[in-house]
Scaffold this motif. Structure first.
Motif, PDB file in Angstrom:
ATOM      1  N   UNK A  92      15.577  -7.143  15.388  1.00  0.00           N
ATOM      2  CA  UNK A  92      14.946  -5.853  15.594  1.00  0.00           C
ATOM      3  C   UNK A  92      13.459  -5.909  15.306  1.00  0.00           C
ATOM      4  N   UNK A  93      12.702  -5.056  15.997  1.00  0.00           N
ATOM      5  CA  UNK A  93      11.263  -4.978  15.766  1.00  0.00           C
ATOM      6  C   UNK A  93      10.767  -3.561  15.949  1.00  0.00           C
ATOM      7  N   UNK A  94       9.799  -3.184  15.144  1.00  0.00           N
ATOM      8  CA  UNK A  94       9.151  -1.881  15.270  1.00  0.00           C
ATOM      9  C   UNK A  94       7.650  -2.108  15.271  1.00  0.00           C
ATOM     10  N   UNK A  95       6.963  -1.505  16.240  1.00  0.00           N
ATOM     11  CA  UNK A  95       5.535  -1.724  16.417  1.00  0.00           C
ATOM     12  C   UNK A  95       4.827  -0.379  16.534  1.00  0.00           C
ATOM     13  N   UNK A  96       3.951  -0.123  15.586  1.00  0.00           N
ATOM     14  CA  UNK A  96       3.115   1.066  15.578  1.00  0.00           C
ATOM     15  C   UNK A  96       1.878   0.708  14.781  1.00  0.00           C
ATOM     16  N   UNK A  97       0.899   1.627  14.632  1.00  0.00           N
ATOM     17  CA  UNK A  97      -0.350   1.261  13.963  1.00  0.00           C
ATOM     18  C   UNK A  97      -0.831   2.418  13.092  1.00  0.00           C
ATOM     19  N   UNK A  98      -0.571   2.288  11.798  1.00  0.00           N
ATOM     20  CA  UNK A  98      -1.088   3.239  10.816  1.00  0.00           C
ATOM     21  C   UNK A  98      -1.145   2.537   9.470  1.00  0.00           C
ATOM     22  N   UNK A  99      -2.056   2.972   8.646  1.00  0.00           N
ATOM     23  CA  UNK A  99      -2.208   2.396   7.310  1.00  0.00           C
ATOM     24  C   UNK A  99      -2.394   3.525   6.296  1.00  0.00           C
TER      25      UNK A  99
ATOM     26  N   UNK B 246      -5.887   5.408   9.873  1.00  0.00           N
ATOM     27  CA  UNK B 246      -5.722   5.557   8.434  1.00  0.00           C
ATOM     28  C   UNK B 246      -5.198   6.954   8.147  1.00  0.00           C
ATOM     29  N   UNK B 247      -4.111   7.042   7.403  1.00  0.00           N
ATOM     30  CA  UNK B 247      -3.586   8.329   6.980  1.00  0.00           C
ATOM     31  C   UNK B 247      -4.242   8.679   5.649  1.00  0.00           C
ATOM     32  N   UNK B 248      -5.051   9.722   5.688  1.00  0.00           N
ATOM     33  CA  UNK B 248      -5.827  10.087   4.495  1.00  0.00           C
ATOM     34  C   UNK B 248      -5.966  11.605   4.417  1.00  0.00           C
ATOM     35  N   UNK B 249      -5.568  12.149   3.279  1.00  0.00           N
ATOM     36  CA  UNK B 249      -5.730  13.578   3.027  1.00  0.00           C
ATOM     37  C   UNK B 249      -5.105  14.419   4.141  1.00  0.00           C
ATOM     38  N   UNK B 250      -3.933  14.015   4.591  1.00  0.00           N
ATOM     39  CA  UNK B 250      -3.224  14.778   5.597  1.00  0.00           C
ATOM     40  C   UNK B 250      -3.777  14.654   7.005  1.00  0.00           C
ATOM     41  N   UNK B 251      -4.623  13.668   7.237  1.00  0.00           N
ATOM     42  CA  UNK B 251      -5.214  13.506   8.565  1.00  0.00           C
ATOM     43  C   UNK B 251      -5.021  12.080   9.070  1.00  0.00           C
ATOM     44  N   UNK B 252      -5.036  11.988  10.389  1.00  0.00           N
ATOM     45  CA  UNK B 252      -4.912  10.696  11.050  1.00  0.00           C
ATOM     46  C   UNK B 252      -6.304  10.300  11.532  1.00  0.00           C
ATOM     47  N   UNK B 253      -6.920   9.339  10.833  1.00  0.00           N
ATOM     48  CA  UNK B 253      -8.302   8.963  11.116  1.00  0.00           C
ATOM     49  C   UNK B 253      -8.351   7.614  11.827  1.00  0.00           C
ATOM     50  N   UNK B 254      -8.991   7.545  13.000  1.00  0.00           N
ATOM     51  CA  UNK B 254      -9.114   6.246  13.681  1.00  0.00           C
ATOM     52  C   UNK B 254     -10.047   5.322  12.899  1.00  0.00           C
TER      53      UNK B 254
ATOM     54  N   UNK C 194       0.801  -1.212   0.000  1.00  0.00           N
ATOM     55  CA  UNK C 194       0.000   0.000   0.000  1.00  0.00           C
ATOM     56  C   UNK C 194       0.832   1.259   0.000  1.00  0.00           C
ATOM     57  N   UNK C 195       0.450   2.247  -0.805  1.00  0.00           N
ATOM     58  CA  UNK C 195       1.124   3.533  -0.858  1.00  0.00           C
ATOM     59  C   UNK C 195       0.092   4.633  -0.922  1.00  0.00           C
ATOM     60  N   UNK C 196       0.232   5.648  -0.066  1.00  0.00           N
ATOM     61  CA  UNK C 196      -0.604   6.841  -0.108  1.00  0.00           C
ATOM     62  C   UNK C 196       0.308   7.999   0.215  1.00  0.00           C
ATOM     63  N   UNK C 197      -0.036   9.219  -0.200  1.00  0.00           N
ATOM     64  CA  UNK C 197       0.797  10.381   0.056  1.00  0.00           C
ATOM     65  C   UNK C 197       1.029  10.626   1.525  1.00  0.00           C
ATOM     66  N   UNK C 198       1.987  11.524   1.846  1.00  0.00           N
ATOM     67  CA  UNK C 198       2.360  11.824   3.223  1.00  0.00           C
ATOM     68  C   UNK C 198       1.254  12.496   3.999  1.00  0.00           C
TER      69      UNK C 198
END
Length: 444
Positions: free
Chosen positions: A406-413, A286-294, A26-30
């Protein structure tokens, strides 16, 4: 045992690049997100580069929270934790918070299959039709994006190796387009859960009601590619769960529990969120349109519902502590805390390049690399690395030459919104190299 100065040379020469040990989808803008400084703590002097990276992402608001781990040999993991599990929460993160690890499930399923191969209950190049006769005479799309009724006969049988390495010719709704993607949706071949809410970027369809039904329905659909000819991300590891059931005589989830989770003390790893664990669970965004949406909160998560079946490709919840134990076992050649969990040969084979001869990786996420039992492996100067990542920003890997995990754990899509697949391994490499130089008093 390799001396520290030799390890320094190995890390200087080998290095890691963006696709060396990791993967995702998956790829979406910053995005420009809300600032989140809760529970910030001083940089860990042992892990300055990893601390700086996590601080930057959390302090800038690009992440709500993150936990990074770095383990040396069989020693307990060192940790950098910043931020919170859910935006607005006052509790910090730690090794025992729970994360949706999605495709980091694949190496676990892959190693379960390696156990059975080691025990002679499965053959690496055994046709899966020996267990699932419906796959004996498969058809293949004449055009991968064309109509599903335009097919040709498969020129080879699908093998266990093919399922392990995404070379079976199977599809994936997150990858395919056109009629075959719709056919997968119609058949419920969607082994992934994201949210109770219908989201515009994620397929929503009734999922097959059981692992047996999933396998039977999949056998009735055409393949996208000829078996063994190319690497293409797929539902192969989900189908492998059914093969594991039939080869072991044990239900798939039960097999993982008995053979991996219990021996490793992975008490926080499961396909469903227990009520007692809700307070430890993180929220997904979800990162969408410059916002962090739960999109999946901890309290009302879709993971509180039992899954239709255990998704061997993307279904597990786990904690940084648990997944580090799995990685430590692999780094230990199958031994964890003095106890053998897997055979050394099974680990060595599963973390090696298992791609079929002649299978192309051109234009794929693993171009220039190999693939083992559910995870990418390094080749050439990067030999000895193995790992994979998840769709919500998690990743995990081992480096045998460096003796680290090594491990990295976070939650965003989507996970590829940020370059963490590149940034985190580079930070780990920097901290490992600095530690080795310091211990040996070798000038940089």
């Amino acid at each position: 045992m390799q001396d520290r100065e030799s390890q320094v040379r190995d890390w200087n020469v080998r290095g890691w690049n963006r696709r060396g040990v990791l993967g995702g989808a998956g790829v979406v803008g910053g995005a420009v997100l809300l600032r989140c400084l809760a529970h910030a703590s001083p940089a860990d002097p042992r892990l300055p580069a990893v601390s700086a990276l996590v601080d930057d992402y959390v302090d800038s608001g690009r992440l709500v929270g993150a936990v990074a781990t770095l383990g040396w040999g069989s020693a307990p993991p060192e940790m950098v934790a910043r931020g919170v599990a859910t935006r607005g929460d006052r509790r910090g993160l730690g090794l025992d918070n729970l994360f949706r690890i999605y495709s980091m499930t694949k190496p676990i399923t892959g190693m379960a299959a390696m156990m059975l191969i080691d025990e002679g209950k499965l053959g690496l190049d055994q046709p899966i039709a020996d267990f699932l006769p419906g796959f004996a005479h498969m058809k293949v799309l004449a055009d991968p994006a064309g109509p599903v009724d335009k097919v040709v006969p498969a020129t080879a049988q699908i093998t266990v190796r093919n399922l392990l390495t995404h070379t079976a010719g199977l599809g994936y709704t997150i990858i395919q387009s056109g009629p075959i993607r719709q056919a997968y949706l119609d058949a419920g071949i969607v082994p992934l859960r994201v949210s109770r809410v219908k989201l515009p970027f994620f397929a929503s369809a009734p999922i097959a009601p059981s692992l047996a039904a999933f396998a039977d329905r999949l056998a009735g659909l055409p393949l996208v590619y000829q078996p063994g000819t190319r690497w293409s991300y797929s539902v192969g590891l989900d189908l492998l769960g059914r093969v594991i059931e039939l080869a072991s005589g044990r239900d798939f989830a039960g097999f993982l529990q008995e053979r991996l989770f219990d021996p490793l003390g992975m008490t926080s790893t499961a396909f469903e969120l227990a009520d007692r664990d809700v307070e430890r669970f993180t929220s997904n965004y979800l990162i969408f349109d410059g916002r962090l949406l739960p999109i999946d909160g901890a309290v009302n998560s879709i993971y509180r519902d039992p899954p239709p079946f255990p998704f061997g490709g993307a279904g597990l919840i786990s904690s940084p502590r648990d997944y580090d134990r799995f990685l430590a076992m692999l780094l230990g050649g199958g031994v964890f805390a003095g106890k053998r969990v897997m055979g050394a040969r099974a680990v060595a084979l599963g973390t090696s390049n298992l791609l079929p001869p002649g299978a192309t990786t051109a234009g794929t996420w693993i171009a220039g690399h190999g693939f083992g039992a559910g995870g990418r492996v390094g080749l050439g100067a990067e030999a000895g690395t193995y790992g994979w990542s998840g769709a919500a920003g998690t990743l995990g890997f081992i480096s045998k030459p460096g003796g680290v995990r090594g491990g990295l754990f976070t939650q965003y899509m989507p996970a590829m919104t940020y370059p963490l697949e590149k940034d985190f391994p580079q930070a780990v490499r920097s901290d490992v190299r600095a530690r080795l130089l310091l211990q040996n008093k070798v000038p940089a």
